[in-house]
Structure formats: structure tokens, C-alpha cells
Design an enzyme around this catalytic site. Structure first.
Site, short mmCIF file in Angstrom:
data_model
loop_
_atom_site.label_atom_id
_atom_site.label_comp_id
_atom_site.label_asym_id
_atom_site.label_seq_id
_atom_site.Cartn_x
_atom_site.Cartn_y
_atom_site.Cartn_z
N ASP A 7 -46.84 -15.69 -9.19
CA ASP A 7 -46.13 -16.38 -10.27
C ASP A 7 -47.14 -16.83 -11.33
O ASP A 7 -48.34 -16.90 -11.07
CB ASP A 7 -45.39 -17.58 -9.66
CG ASP A 7 -44.80 -18.49 -10.71
OD1 ASP A 7 -44.08 -17.99 -11.59
OD2 ASP A 7 -45.05 -19.71 -10.65
N LEU A 8 -46.65 -17.15 -12.53
CA LEU A 8 -47.54 -17.62 -13.59
C LEU A 8 -47.54 -19.15 -13.72
O LEU A 8 -48.48 -19.81 -13.32
CB LEU A 8 -47.15 -16.99 -14.93
CG LEU A 8 -47.56 -15.53 -15.16
CD1 LEU A 8 -47.09 -15.05 -16.52
CD2 LEU A 8 -49.07 -15.36 -15.04
N GLY A 42 -40.98 -15.74 -14.84
CA GLY A 42 -39.78 -15.88 -15.64
C GLY A 42 -40.04 -15.59 -17.10
O GLY A 42 -39.11 -15.47 -17.90
N LYS A 211 -36.56 -12.63 -8.23
CA LYS A 211 -37.92 -12.17 -7.98
C LYS A 211 -38.00 -11.38 -6.67
O LYS A 211 -38.84 -10.49 -6.53
CB LYS A 211 -38.88 -13.36 -7.95
CG LYS A 211 -39.11 -14.01 -9.30
CD LYS A 211 -40.23 -15.04 -9.24
CE LYS A 211 -40.51 -15.65 -10.60
NZ LYS A 211 -41.67 -16.57 -10.59
N ASP A 234 -44.63 -21.51 -6.83
CA ASP A 234 -44.54 -22.98 -6.79
C ASP A 234 -43.15 -23.55 -7.00
O ASP A 234 -42.91 -24.72 -6.71
CB ASP A 234 -45.44 -23.58 -7.87
CG ASP A 234 -44.85 -23.42 -9.27
OD1 ASP A 234 -44.57 -22.28 -9.68
OD2 ASP A 234 -44.64 -24.44 -9.94
N ASN A 237 -37.44 -20.62 -8.38
CA ASN A 237 -37.22 -19.20 -8.68
C ASN A 237 -38.16 -18.29 -7.90
O ASN A 237 -37.98 -17.06 -7.91
CB ASN A 237 -37.34 -18.94 -10.18
CG ASN A 237 -38.71 -19.29 -10.75
OD1 ASN A 237 -39.45 -20.09 -10.18
ND2 ASN A 237 -39.04 -18.71 -11.88
#
Length: 282
Positions: A7-8, A42, A211, A234, A237
């Protein structure tokens, strides 16, 4: 070979959209070891590409919470929202004066008066919720307007759903009760999927989008067994890819639900938790 989905926001990047030198080094080491490190976010395709380019990284991308899967300059899979759904939802969001963004094949389209709309909401909410401070709300707004590859609209009517290939509608609100009410109204529907990357956010997409869907799709494309996949995240999503991945790692700053779902818990995003996870757990 492993396929590792990362994830970002709140995981790999800082609030200024940068990736630390430690995380970059660990990702490149994993790649040199024969593993594939993919970003699963996202964010939009254009914004994700820019973040990786600035860090000197070349990674497959799963964006829009899994709506669009992209590798080696080619689209592997894209789930566009049905035109009838967007033509129904967008007028309702505008009529109720929500702050919303439209994710399209050309980037994210932002409201020209979006900040003004949100500031008016913050002023009203502050009367009941002292946690909603001006500094925090301005920071949250700034994140949205700092995205790369954005355009602007007066409202949804400036976007043609027939050509825009809308794959996500993003709603931001500091009025948590009002946002929950919107989510409750949309939850019974079977023609959309709902997720969130934070307490002020609601993300609406094609009913199959998640995801987890994207991770499974990319694993199939690469011929990687799901047992050889991993996920690092984290927020809520990220839970669908935790359910799919062979190994899941929650960030130290993750929400409670993600920490409970992870096989491991790494350090926080401010402590280069992705690098620590790659070097110690994966």
C-alpha cells in the site's frame, strides 16, 4: 519468486508523497532477489506513476483500490463503473453538496470550489467536534489537491461518463455522522463496492473492485501461486488483500482491524516499516 503488494498512504509513503531511501533500497533488494514488489493503492494511475518515478522505482501497479491493474506499460485489467450508476450517483452527490472526486482514464478530476465546500463543512462540524481542527482539515485537503495528473470541474456535468471510463468516485467529509449516513444508504446496493482508507473517506467503485481482486488478478497474470504472495498495509481497504495473500503484514500505525488480521506487525511508516517487513518477514 514472491509477489509482494504494498500500500502507499500510511504504509510506503510519507505525507509529502515521498518514499524514504531505506524503503527504496529494500524494494530494489527484493527485486534483485527475484521477487516482484507491486504497489496496491487507492490513488490514481497517474499519481502512483509519478510517486514511483520520483523515487526511481519501477513496479507493477494496482490502483483505484484494485480497479486498474497495470504492468510494464500495459493495462492488465480495468473495472469501470457502469455508466448508469455514475449518472445516478453523481447528481445526488452534487445536489447534497458533498466534496467528491472522479477517477478517470485521464486522471483525477477535482472540484474547483472543493476547498470552499469543505471549509464550510469544517466550520459547521467544529461546533460539535473539537477533534476536527483547522490545521488537520487543511492538511487533509492539501493531500487531495497535491495529487499528480489532476484536472478540474465545476461539477460532474463537466465529465463525460461515456468517454472518461470512470473507475472510482471518492468522497471526503469531516462530518462523520453524515458520511456514515451516506455509506449506510449505499451499503445495500449490489451495483457498487464501498471501501475506505480513512475515517473521513468513502470510496465507491465497480462492485467487483477490491485490493484482493487485484492481487489475485496479478498473481494469475504472473503465474504466482497465492501462497507465494504477500501484502503490506495499514487501513480497511487493505483487508481484502490480507485475506488473499499468503502472508500479510500490518504496519505499526495500522488501524486495529488490520493489526488483528496481519500475520506480522512491522514498524510504522515513519520508521520505514516496509523496509523492515521486507528484510525481516518476507
Amino acid at each position: 519468486m514472491k509477489l509482494i503488494a504494498v500500500d502507499l498512504d500510511g504504509t510506503l509513503i510519507k505525507k509529502d508523497r515521498s518514499i524514504s531511501a531505506e524503503n527504496v533500497k529494500a524494494i530494489k533488494a527484493a527485486q534483485e532477489n527475484g521477487d516482484t514488489v507491486a504497489v496496491c493503492s487507492g490513488r490514481s494511475l497517474q499519481d502512483t506513476e509519478d510517486i514511483l518515478k520520483r523515487a526511481g522505482l519501477d513496479c507493477p501497479m494496482m490502483v483505484g483500490n484494485g480497479a486498474w491493474t497495470y504492468q510494464d506499460g500495459e493495462s492488465i485489467d480495468q473495472l469501470v463503473m457502469p455508466q448508469g450508476v455514475t449518472e445516478e450517483l453523481l447528481p445526488k452527490l452534487e445536489n447534497e453538496k458533498w466534496y467528491y472526486e472522479i477517477y478517470t482514464n485521464q486522471g483525477v478530476i477535482l472540484l474547483e470550489e472543493g476547498k470552499e465546500r469543505l471549509r464550510a463543512e469544517v466550520q459547521k462540524v467544529q461546533e460539535e467536534d473539537e477533534e476536527v481542527t483547522k490545521a488537520w482539515s487543511e492538511e487533509e485537503m492539501g493531500i487531495q489537491y497535491a495529487q499528480h495528473g489532476t484536472g478540474y470541474m465545476k461539477d460532474y456535468r463537466d465529465v463525460d461518463p461515456a468517454t472518461a471510463e470512470i473507475y472510482k468516485i471518492f468522497v471526503l467529509s469531516f462530518d462523520r455522522k453524515r458520511l456514515k449516513n451516506l455509506r449506510d444508504r449505499l451499503t445495500p446496493r449490489t451495483d457498487v463496492s464501498l471501501t475506505s482508507s480513512g475515517i473521513t473517506k468513502l470510496e465507491i467503485a465497480h462492485p467487483s473492485v477490491s485490493k484482493g481482486y487485484a492481487l489475485r488478478r496479478m498473481a494469475e497474470e504472473m503465474g504466482v501461486p497465492l501462497g507465494n504472495t504477500a501484502a503490506i498495509g495499514d487501513n480497511l481497504n487493505d483487508l481484502p488483500m490480507f485475506e488473499i495473500a499468503g502472508t500479510s503484514v500490518a504496519m505499526g500505525n495500522a488501524v486495529k482491524e488490520v493489526i488483528e488480521a496481519g500475520d506480522y506487525v512491522t514498524k510504522s511508516y515513519m520508521e520505514n516499516g516496509v523496509a523492515y517487513a521486507l528484510e525481516n518477514y518476507l
